[in-house]
Write a protein that holds these residues in place. Structure first.
Motif, short mmCIF file in Angstrom:
data_model
loop_
_atom_site.label_atom_id
_atom_site.label_comp_id
_atom_site.label_asym_id
_atom_site.label_seq_id
_atom_site.Cartn_x
_atom_site.Cartn_y
_atom_site.Cartn_z
N VAL A 34 0.86 -1.17 0.00
CA VAL A 34 0.00 0.00 0.00
C VAL A 34 0.90 1.23 0.00
CG1 VAL A 34 -1.84 1.25 1.17
CG2 VAL A 34 -1.81 -1.25 1.23
N ALA A 35 0.84 1.98 -1.08
CA ALA A 35 1.76 3.10 -1.27
C ALA A 35 1.17 4.38 -0.68
CB ALA A 35 2.05 3.30 -2.75
N ALA A 36 2.04 5.32 -0.41
CA ALA A 36 1.65 6.58 0.22
C ALA A 36 1.62 7.69 -0.83
CB ALA A 36 2.64 6.91 1.33
N VAL A 37 1.60 8.92 -0.37
CA VAL A 37 1.69 10.06 -1.28
C VAL A 37 2.89 10.90 -0.86
CG1 VAL A 37 0.59 12.19 -2.06
CG2 VAL A 37 -0.74 10.09 -1.92
N ASP A 77 1.75 -7.03 -5.94
CA ASP A 77 0.52 -6.28 -6.17
C ASP A 77 0.58 -4.96 -5.39
OD1 ASP A 77 -0.46 -8.23 -7.78
OD2 ASP A 77 -2.21 -8.73 -6.57
N GLY A 78 0.20 -3.86 -6.03
CA GLY A 78 0.33 -2.54 -5.41
C GLY A 78 -0.98 -1.77 -5.44
N LEU A 79 -1.21 -1.06 -4.37
CA LEU A 79 -2.45 -0.29 -4.22
C LEU A 79 -2.09 1.12 -3.76
CD1 LEU A 79 -5.57 -0.14 -4.05
CD2 LEU A 79 -5.42 -1.18 -1.79
N GLU A 80 -2.71 2.10 -4.38
CA GLU A 80 -2.48 3.49 -4.02
C GLU A 80 -3.41 3.88 -2.87
OE1 GLU A 80 -2.81 6.97 -7.09
OE2 GLU A 80 -4.79 6.64 -6.22
N ALA A 81 -2.88 4.60 -1.91
CA ALA A 81 -3.72 5.15 -0.83
C ALA A 81 -3.70 6.67 -0.92
CB ALA A 81 -3.19 4.72 0.53
N PRO A 82 -4.79 7.32 -0.52
CA PRO A 82 -4.74 8.78 -0.42
C PRO A 82 -3.69 9.21 0.61
CG PRO A 82 -7.01 8.01 -0.33
CD PRO A 82 -6.13 6.80 -0.22
N HIS A 83 -3.31 10.48 0.54
CA HIS A 83 -2.23 11.00 1.39
C HIS A 83 -2.50 10.73 2.88
CE1 HIS A 83 1.26 13.20 2.27
NE2 HIS A 83 0.80 14.44 2.26
N GLY A 84 -1.62 9.97 3.48
CA GLY A 84 -1.72 9.71 4.92
C GLY A 84 -2.57 8.51 5.29
N ARG A 85 -3.29 7.94 4.33
CA ARG A 85 -4.29 6.93 4.69
C ARG A 85 -3.81 5.50 4.48
NH1 ARG A 85 -5.74 11.49 6.61
NH2 ARG A 85 -6.80 12.88 5.16
N PRO A 144 2.38 -8.78 -11.47
CA PRO A 144 1.82 -7.97 -10.38
C PRO A 144 0.81 -6.97 -10.94
CG PRO A 144 4.22 -8.00 -10.28
CD PRO A 144 3.84 -8.62 -11.58
N ARG A 145 -0.14 -6.60 -10.09
CA ARG A 145 -1.17 -5.64 -10.47
C ARG A 145 -0.99 -4.33 -9.73
NH1 ARG A 145 -6.29 -9.62 -9.94
NH2 ARG A 145 -6.20 -10.47 -12.04
N LEU A 146 -1.67 -3.33 -10.25
CA LEU A 146 -1.59 -2.01 -9.63
C LEU A 146 -2.96 -1.36 -9.73
CD1 LEU A 146 0.03 0.35 -8.48
CD2 LEU A 146 0.82 0.86 -10.79
N LEU A 147 -3.46 -0.84 -8.62
CA LEU A 147 -4.69 -0.04 -8.64
C LEU A 147 -4.34 1.36 -8.17
CD1 LEU A 147 -7.53 -2.31 -7.17
CD2 LEU A 147 -7.30 -1.46 -9.50
N LYS A 148 -4.57 2.35 -9.01
CA LYS A 148 -4.17 3.70 -8.67
C LYS A 148 -5.00 4.72 -9.44
CE LYS A 148 -0.67 4.26 -12.24
NZ LYS A 148 0.56 4.95 -12.61
N SER A 149 -4.88 5.97 -9.01
CA SER A 149 -5.62 7.03 -9.69
C SER A 149 -4.69 8.12 -10.22
CB SER A 149 -6.64 7.67 -8.73
OG SER A 149 -5.96 8.32 -7.68
N VAL A 150 -3.39 7.99 -9.96
CA VAL A 150 -2.46 9.04 -10.39
C VAL A 150 -1.90 8.70 -11.77
CG1 VAL A 150 -0.48 7.99 -9.17
CG2 VAL A 150 -0.42 10.41 -9.73
N TYR A 151 -2.00 9.64 -12.67
CA TYR A 151 -1.50 9.47 -14.04
C TYR A 151 -0.84 10.76 -14.48
CZ TYR A 151 -3.92 5.07 -14.14
OH TYR A 151 -4.31 3.79 -13.85
N LEU A 152 0.47 10.84 -14.32
CA LEU A 152 1.16 12.12 -14.53
C LEU A 152 1.58 12.36 -15.97
CD1 LEU A 152 3.45 12.42 -11.36
CD2 LEU A 152 1.21 13.42 -11.77
N ALA A 153 1.81 11.31 -16.72
CA ALA A 153 2.30 11.49 -18.09
C ALA A 153 1.27 12.26 -18.90
CB ALA A 153 2.58 10.14 -18.74
#
Lengths: 275, 368, 74
Positions: A62-65, A78-86, B217-226
């Motif tokens: 679980v990645a940070a910001v 497998d990677g998942l984005e978290a909102p800042h701080g969460r 591996p998979r990735l779930l995210k909302s950031v797309y900077l390019a």
């Protein structure tokens, strides 16, 4: 150096052993981090540890910001984005949904100790079976060098032009010690990434931070003192020296809590909640 | 119907029963009135079924726990009200941007600010226009009975997984607190848990080892900077929101011969229904159009009631759904500024059917 | 003699390896990779201790040790 020449160089000659190599959990992508940024060392240590424990295939990151937003780009998990701080709240959700997974968060000081202080401490206090890495370099890197919760007193940042002042901004947050004070935390330590000796210590602590999760003992926490050559306006070598000279006196290294069976602390084994 | 199948419960409890019967496995929430029966019931129901209940330290944490669990492809939900839903907007936006199927229940209370704990429809805009930052939409279902609270939880999970998008069930203090008989039987549109799992298989977080040899591996995210990457992602969202139009749902009552159609949703719709029944008994040609999905808004169905009818929007806020009604009818033949009238009820007030009589009579007079 | 191999395309020229080398055999080479970073080179007798590789943030160093060399890896 052309590719064929490199290929030849990477072939061990007779009597030679390859004693330092990358590992399959760390992918080959070159990081976006600035030259000399120690995130790269931390990434390597995490990947090596996951590889050695043999758990990468069931790991969820679980990645940070912040600078660490793109952590997931460098790990073959497998990677998942978290909102800042969460990240710790997101990791809690992942944990409850996937009891069999190995879960870790990787967060900077602004993310974990400022905007995400509540989520981090409460996940730790619940004893969530997750492992959190806290990269403390005393400054907001990604946004351009503003004050962090861990900024040292007197340290100049782009929002403390005359240096951080106790009477105005308060003092630096000591997250490892705070974590150690929570009953749900099974392991809390602070290491540094400035030197070979400290990096080797960090690797051992990192393994512990994962082991408490794997053994179901609770929350694993490791703070890593790191540098930010860019926003400290230092060359990387001077920045690493600064970790020793300026940071370690304020953020002492050590294990503040360890619930593992071979823990040297008899007091903890008797059940005193605060290390 | 077998009377044994009907149980007397609050709308909030119906949400909890509906959730577990629909396959919900995880709940994350923070206490706030008037929806506390939801976490209280689920704190028992979920562990009994091997599920997870977490009382979070805040709504901010709760919605992010939801994000984490839903990202694993597990049916998961949260619930809150008013100010708590405001705190969740960050996570809702991230779920929309990352295509994660979270289910949220908002039992609205009076606002703005701390407001009160009475009924309100003041969160309509927040629910149907996105609510968080960036261009995102929630699918919004508006129950008006405890039975619908139960039934709509099935639809909420089905839609969330079909569109990998946040779904909000938008009730209020009346819908949540009213106690009435509920038939605890899965509705016809219920989607089995195995089907939800099948829908989640291509994207869920699980560890690549779960996907067999050679899995990436998979990735779930909302950031797309390019440059251009975010535009592509938002185009995907636009297409998804367009596709959601097929989910429009509404109810018409006594509209066929009506000269005046009351447009109302949720608890106000059921109160208006009582008023309309009485006016009908007196010979007035008045009917009800009740949007069941607030996003997508059933604009086409509303337009089909043109021409020859006028509309009276009744809602418990300072004028929100009326904008969608006017937008739906805008530019249609014979639509004038008199076609749509609006009657607001102040948030926090408990009204009865008699109080809606006068504004309806007024509009009926104008129609003549 | 043990030796280090620089994966020059990965190097960002930070010189943390130079500072970490206990026998001070690493130095800037005067050559630049396609990113524009100055890459390092080895000049002297390597013990194969791998300190340079341990401190490289970009995992740009591989270390080969011969049986006779002293030192230990991470």
């Amino acid at each position: 150096m052309d590719a064929r020449n490199l290929e030849n160089l990477l072939r061990p000659a007779e009597g030679e052993t390859l004693v330092f190599d990358t590992n399959p959990v760390l992918n080959e992508r070159l990081t976006h981090y600035c030259p000399g940024c120690l995130h790269g060392i931390a990434h390597r240590l995490v990947s090596e540890t996951l590889h050695e424990l043999g758990v990468a295939e069931r790991t969820i990151l679980v990645a940070a910001v912040g600078c660490a937003t793109f952590t997931y780009d460098y790990f073959n998990v497998d990677g998942l984005e978290a909102p800042h701080g969460r990240a710790c709240a997101v990791a809690t959700g992942v944990r409850r949904a996937r009891p069999e997974a190995v879960i870790f968060t990787y967060q900077g000081d602004g993310d974990m100790a400022a905007i995400g202080m509540a989520e981090s401490l409460h996940a730790a206090n619940r004893g969530e079976r997750i492992t959190s890495f806290f990269i403390n370099n005393t400054v907001y890197g990604m946004t351009g060098g503003q004050m962090a919760p861990t900024t040292l007193l007197g340290q100049k940042t782009t929002t403390t032009h005359d240096g951080r002042r106790m009477d105005r901004e308060g003092g630096p947050v000591h997250l490892a010690e705070m974590m150690a004070g929570l009953d749900g935390v099974a392991f809390a330590a602070r290491c540094a990434l400035d030197s070979v000796k400290h990096v080797r210590e960090a690797k051992k602590a990192m393994r512990k931070a994962f082991e408490v999760q794997l053994e179901g003992l609770g929350f694993g926490f490791l703070e890593l003192l790191s540098s930010c050559p860019t926003n400290w306006h230092m060359d990387p070598v001077a920045a690493s020296k600064h970790i020793v000279e300026a940071m370690i006196p304020v953020f002492p290294l050590g294990v503040f809590k360890d619930k593992t069976a071979d823990s040297p602390s008899v007091v903890q084994k008797e059940g005193v909640p605060h290390a | 119907m077998n009377p044994v199948e009907r149980i007397l419960i609050k709308g909030n409890e119906a949400v909890a029963f509906g959730a577990v019967d629909a396959g919900c496995r995880c709940y994350f929430g923070y206490p706030i009135t008037p929806q506390n029966e939801i976490p209280e019931a689920l704190s028992q129901l979920l562990p009994e079924r091997g599920g997870q209940f977490v009382q979070a330290e805040s709504e901010v944490a709760a919605v992010n726990m939801l994000l984490g669990a839903a990202a694993c492809g597990i049916p998961a939900m949260t619930s809150s009200s008013g100010c708590g839903i405001s705190l969740m907007q960050e996570g809702i936006s991230y779920m929309a941007g990352s295509h994660i199927p979270g289910v949220l229940v908002n039992m609205q209370r009076g606002g703005p600010g701390l407001g009160d704990i009475g009924p309100s429809q003041g969160d309509y805009f927040q629910a149907v226009k996105g609510g968080g930052h960036g261009d995102h939409r929630n699918l919004v279902l508006a129950p008006s009975t405890a039975q619908e609270c139960y039934d709509f939880m099935f639809r909420a999970f089905a839609l969330a997984f079909k569109y990998t998008n946040p779904v909000m069930v938008l009730g209020d203090a009346i819908v949540g607190q009213i106690k009435e008989p509920v038939r605890r039987v899965p509705p016809s549109d219920a989607v089995p848990g195995e089907e939800l799992a099948r829908l989640a298989a291509p994207w869920r977080m699980e560890g690549y080892g779960q996907r067999g040899a050679g899995a990436q591996p998979r990735l779930l995210k909302s950031v797309y900077l390019a440059e251009g990457a975010l535009a592509e992602r938002n185009q995907l969202l636009a297409e998804k929101y367009e596709a959601m139009r097929s989910e429009c749902a509404w109810e018409c009552v006594d509209v066929d011969d009506a000269t005046l159609v009351v447009v109302a949703f949720g608890s106000i719709a059921r109160i208006a229904r009582s008023t309309i029944r009485r006016l009908r008994a007196e010979g007035h040609r008045v009917g009800l159009f009740r949007p069941v999905t607030l996003f997508p808004f059933p604009s086409e169905a509303l337009r089909s009631l043109l021409p020859g009818r006028r509309f009276l929007v009744m809602e418990q806020n300072l004028g929100q759904m009326v904008e969608d009604v006017r937008q739906a009818l805008f530019g249609m033949p014979h639509v004038t500024s008199d076609t749509v009238k609006w009657h607001g009820i102040m948030p926090g007030l408990f009204i009865n059917a008699d109080e809606l009589r006068e504004p309806m009579m007024q509009s009926l007079k104008e129609v003549r | 003699m043990s030796r280090v191999v620089f994966l020059e395309d990965r190097c960002k020229g930070c010189r943390l390896c130079v500072a970490a080398c206990p026998v001070q055999i690493l130095r800037p080479s005067g050559r630049f990779n396609h990113h524009g970073y100055e890459v390092m080179e080895m000049s002297g007798t390597c013990t194969g201790c791998a300190s340079c590789a341990v401190m490289c943030p970009d995992v740009a160093i591989r270390v080969f040790r011969t049986a006779k060399s002293r030192g230990h890896a991470a």
